[in-house]
Design a protein around this motif. Structure first.
Motif, mmCIF file in Angstrom:
data_model
loop_
_atom_site.group_PDB
_atom_site.id
_atom_site.type_symbol
_atom_site.label_atom_id
_atom_site.label_comp_id
_atom_site.label_asym_id
_atom_site.label_seq_id
_atom_site.Cartn_x
_atom_site.Cartn_y
_atom_site.Cartn_z
ATOM 1 N N SER A 39 -0.690 -1.361 2.616
ATOM 2 C CA SER A 39 -1.201 -2.047 4.100
ATOM 3 C C SER A 39 -1.818 -3.081 4.406
ATOM 4 O O SER A 39 -1.852 -3.699 5.294
ATOM 5 C CB SER A 39 -1.041 -0.425 4.840
ATOM 6 O OG SER A 39 -2.494 -0.465 4.593
ATOM 7 N N ILE A 40 -3.757 -3.638 3.978
ATOM 8 C CA ILE A 40 -4.433 -4.499 4.591
ATOM 9 C C ILE A 40 -3.718 -5.599 3.988
ATOM 10 O O ILE A 40 -4.379 -6.496 4.582
ATOM 11 C CB ILE A 40 -5.986 -3.684 3.500
ATOM 12 C CG1 ILE A 40 -6.732 -4.767 4.823
ATOM 13 C CG2 ILE A 40 -5.818 -3.942 2.816
ATOM 14 C CD1 ILE A 40 -7.154 -5.202 6.192
ATOM 15 N N ASP A 41 -2.995 -5.363 2.863
ATOM 16 C CA ASP A 41 -2.549 -7.237 2.744
ATOM 17 C C ASP A 41 -1.239 -7.495 3.656
ATOM 18 O O ASP A 41 -1.233 -8.556 3.838
ATOM 19 C CB ASP A 41 -1.705 -7.050 0.979
ATOM 20 C CG ASP A 41 -2.599 -6.231 -0.157
ATOM 21 O OD1 ASP A 41 -3.128 -6.786 -0.333
ATOM 22 O OD2 ASP A 41 -2.163 -5.461 -0.896
ATOM 23 N N TYR A 42 -0.591 -6.438 4.398
ATOM 24 C CA TYR A 42 -0.168 -7.251 4.884
ATOM 25 C C TYR A 42 -0.432 -8.117 6.172
ATOM 26 O O TYR A 42 -0.225 -9.059 6.781
ATOM 27 C CB TYR A 42 1.533 -6.058 6.009
ATOM 28 C CG TYR A 42 2.084 -5.278 4.835
ATOM 29 C CD1 TYR A 42 2.533 -6.097 4.540
ATOM 30 C CD2 TYR A 42 1.934 -4.063 4.708
ATOM 31 C CE1 TYR A 42 3.671 -5.699 3.532
ATOM 32 C CE2 TYR A 42 2.121 -3.313 3.665
ATOM 33 C CZ TYR A 42 4.061 -4.164 3.606
ATOM 34 O OH TYR A 42 4.687 -3.168 2.069
ATOM 35 N N LEU A 43 -1.663 -7.476 6.507
ATOM 36 C CA LEU A 43 -2.756 -8.402 7.630
ATOM 37 C C LEU A 43 -3.216 -9.904 7.501
ATOM 38 O O LEU A 43 -3.357 -10.720 7.798
ATOM 39 C CB LEU A 43 -4.230 -7.719 7.900
ATOM 40 C CG LEU A 43 -4.415 -8.008 8.904
ATOM 41 C CD1 LEU A 43 -3.837 -8.310 10.713
ATOM 42 C CD2 LEU A 43 -6.146 -7.012 9.274
ATOM 43 N N ASP A 44 -3.370 -9.235 5.700
ATOM 44 C CA ASP A 44 -4.087 -10.213 5.155
ATOM 45 C C ASP A 44 -2.697 -11.618 4.768
ATOM 46 O O ASP A 44 -2.999 -13.085 4.926
ATOM 47 C CB ASP A 44 -4.058 -9.958 3.550
ATOM 48 C CG ASP A 44 -5.787 -11.203 3.355
ATOM 49 O OD1 ASP A 44 -6.065 -12.365 3.441
ATOM 50 O OD2 ASP A 44 -5.920 -10.769 1.383
ATOM 51 N N PHE A 47 -2.535 -13.602 8.363
ATOM 52 C CA PHE A 47 -3.542 -14.226 8.429
ATOM 53 C C PHE A 47 -4.061 -15.288 7.471
ATOM 54 O O PHE A 47 -3.723 -16.964 7.730
ATOM 55 C CB PHE A 47 -4.836 -14.019 8.213
ATOM 56 C CG PHE A 47 -5.480 -12.844 9.539
ATOM 57 C CD1 PHE A 47 -5.142 -12.487 10.448
ATOM 58 C CD2 PHE A 47 -6.386 -11.762 8.496
ATOM 59 C CE1 PHE A 47 -5.546 -11.819 11.363
ATOM 60 C CE2 PHE A 47 -7.192 -10.765 9.419
ATOM 61 C CZ PHE A 47 -7.010 -11.043 10.865
ATOM 62 N N GLN A 48 -3.193 -14.932 6.289
ATOM 63 C CA GLN A 48 -3.149 -16.876 5.234
ATOM 64 C C GLN A 48 -1.940 -17.782 5.873
ATOM 65 O O GLN A 48 -1.607 -19.132 5.422
ATOM 66 C CB GLN A 48 -2.711 -16.291 3.874
ATOM 67 C CG GLN A 48 -4.254 -15.441 3.039
ATOM 68 C CD GLN A 48 -5.243 -16.034 3.338
ATOM 69 O OE1 GLN A 48 -5.458 -17.567 3.253
ATOM 70 N NE2 GLN A 48 -6.740 -15.522 4.173
ATOM 71 N N GLU A 50 -0.585 -17.777 8.890
ATOM 72 C CA GLU A 50 -1.683 -18.631 10.327
ATOM 73 C C GLU A 50 -2.355 -19.748 9.880
ATOM 74 O O GLU A 50 -1.812 -21.167 10.198
ATOM 75 C CB GLU A 50 -2.040 -17.646 10.872
ATOM 76 C CG GLU A 50 -1.625 -16.789 11.428
ATOM 77 C CD GLU A 50 -2.716 -15.881 12.495
ATOM 78 O OE1 GLU A 50 -1.500 -14.868 13.170
ATOM 79 O OE2 GLU A 50 -3.830 -15.699 11.809
ATOM 80 N N GLN A 59 0.866 -9.717 17.215
ATOM 81 C CA GLN A 59 0.577 -8.744 16.583
ATOM 82 C C GLN A 59 1.852 -8.059 16.965
ATOM 83 O O GLN A 59 2.653 -8.428 17.478
ATOM 84 C CB GLN A 59 -0.472 -7.789 17.786
ATOM 85 C CG GLN A 59 -0.574 -6.445 16.890
ATOM 86 C CD GLN A 59 -1.240 -5.497 17.733
ATOM 87 O OE1 GLN A 59 -1.721 -5.660 19.094
ATOM 88 N NE2 GLN A 59 -1.544 -4.190 17.706
ATOM 89 N N PHE A 63 4.837 -7.627 11.129
ATOM 90 C CA PHE A 63 5.062 -6.871 10.442
ATOM 91 C C PHE A 63 5.003 -5.965 11.883
ATOM 92 O O PHE A 63 3.698 -5.044 11.923
ATOM 93 C CB PHE A 63 3.480 -6.467 9.519
ATOM 94 C CG PHE A 63 3.683 -7.556 7.925
ATOM 95 C CD1 PHE A 63 5.100 -7.350 7.517
ATOM 96 C CD2 PHE A 63 2.922 -8.577 8.452
ATOM 97 C CE1 PHE A 63 5.283 -8.492 5.951
ATOM 98 C CE2 PHE A 63 2.723 -8.982 7.467
ATOM 99 C CZ PHE A 63 3.902 -9.668 6.251
ATOM 100 N N GLN A 65 4.457 -1.962 13.834
ATOM 101 C CA GLN A 65 4.023 -0.873 13.967
ATOM 102 C C GLN A 65 4.439 -0.125 15.381
ATOM 103 O O GLN A 65 5.158 -0.880 16.002
ATOM 104 C CB GLN A 65 2.464 -0.819 14.449
ATOM 105 C CG GLN A 65 2.233 -1.947 13.250
ATOM 106 C CD GLN A 65 0.207 -1.851 13.641
ATOM 107 O OE1 GLN A 65 -0.255 -0.579 13.174
ATOM 108 N NE2 GLN A 65 -0.019 -2.719 13.610
ATOM 109 N N GLN A 69 6.374 6.237 14.662
ATOM 110 C CA GLN A 69 5.184 7.425 14.974
ATOM 111 C C GLN A 69 6.825 7.617 16.724
ATOM 112 O O GLN A 69 6.609 8.383 16.650
ATOM 113 C CB GLN A 69 4.386 7.132 15.837
ATOM 114 C CG GLN A 69 3.201 7.107 14.281
ATOM 115 C CD GLN A 69 3.494 5.297 13.871
ATOM 116 O OE1 GLN A 69 3.675 4.708 13.718
ATOM 117 N NE2 GLN A 69 3.165 5.682 12.082
#
Lengths: 129, 183
Positions: A39-44, A47-48, A50, A59, A63, A65, A69
């Motif tokens: 999951s954290i890789d999607y944020l990474d 960022f990369q 960008e 946001q 990806f 969100q 839910q």
């Protein structure tokens, strides 16, 4: 920047953020299933992208969100027609054809392929022009 | 008491950069159990105790974590989520001061990435420093907004009383007064 150049840079970014060989990154590779993204890789990756391409990713733009839910969008472990429509609206450059055949929530990650990321980047660059 | 691996924040530019120091002391227990691989015990000469790299990394994570936490008033739980790069070139010994410099590379509603350097000072020698000994780039997640949809306790267990003490000792205002609040 043409599609080949975008694809080359996307592969470079994915190889770096996911610590995989570029040779293993194919257009149809899925980020999670084939390349091991967590999951954290999607944020990474956001960022990369960008930094690498010089645009801002909002946001939920790449990806999204909240789908899993939302009981309107997911019932009994399957993404509803409303859920698929919402995803298609948010991710117009992704290919949902295969997912629609068996829309299990656990398979949603299969839409996040290298090609989908390239489509996304290409559309972002075109929008800037 | 949280395990703190920075002693003081010496420079602070909100949302940009934070510099912290740690004085490494022979009284720290980790130095009694961790030794340099290239200087093992030989005869009467004991092995050379060195600070574990993981603790140098933790010092950077705490420095960068404060920088990111401060950016939103310590309202959200900031956790180390990924080590993008950790290159540690030299050992750290007792008597050294190490200086962590953390800079925000990217910051958004979901998390942040930071780039950082670690330098060492060894006063009283012919190489007093600073000598760059490590480069550590990290990623943090605001876990209340995590992508996997997991739930966590409401109270901010990340920025505890120890961080409040650190900020106060370093003359940094807690912008919302939320650090160290219990559930």
């Amino acid at each position: 920047m043409n599609r080949d150049e975008i694809q080359s840079k996307v592969r470079e970014i994915l190889a770096d953020t996911l610590s995989v060989d570029e040779a293993d990154i194919q257009p149809t590779s899925t980020l999670k299933g084939d390349l091991g993204a967590e999951s954290i890789d999607y944020l990474d990756i956001s960022f990369q992208l960008e930094k690498g391409f010089g645009f801002k990713i909002g946001q939920n733009e790449l990806f999204p969100q909240g789908v899993a839910q939302d009981p309107t969008y997911v019932k009994d472990g399957r993404v509803t027609a409303e859920g698929i429509a919402a995803l298609e609206e948010r991710l117009p450059h992704f290919d949902f054809a295969r997912f629609k055949q068996d829309p299990q929530l656990s398979k949603i990650h299969e839409i996040f392929t290298v090609d989908a990321i390239v489509n996304f980047v290409q559309a972002k660059i075109a929008a800037q022009a | 008491m949280r395990w703190m691996w920075i002693d003081r924040i010496i420079e602070f530019q909100p949302r940009v950069r934070l510099v912290s120091i740690k004085n490494v002391s022979m009284a720290e227990e980790h130095l009694h159990d961790h030794f340099a691989a290239d200087t093992p015990a030989q005869g009467d000469r004991p092995a050379m105790p060195v600070m574990p790299s993981s603790l140098i990394l933790e010092g950077m994570a705490q420095s960068a974590g404060v920088l990111i936490g401060h950016a939103d008033g310590f309202l959200h739980k900031v956790v180390l989520a990924k080590i993008n790069r950790a290159e540690i070139a030299s050992d750290v010994f007792a008597g050294m001061t190490i200086r962590h410099t953390a800079r925000i590379d990217r910051l958004d509603a979901m998390g942040a990435s930071t780039v950082g350097t670690v330098e060492a000072f060894l006063p009283g020698t012919d190489r007093p420093g600073p000598q760059r000994i490590a480069e550590i780039d990290l990623m943090f997640s605001f876990i209340d907004r995590n992508m996997s949809g997991m739930d966590f306790p409401e109270h901010n267990f990340v920025f505890s009383e120890s961080f409040k003490t650190l900020l106060r000792m370093s003359g940094i205002e807690d912008p919302c007064g939320t650090v160290g609040q219990s559930a």
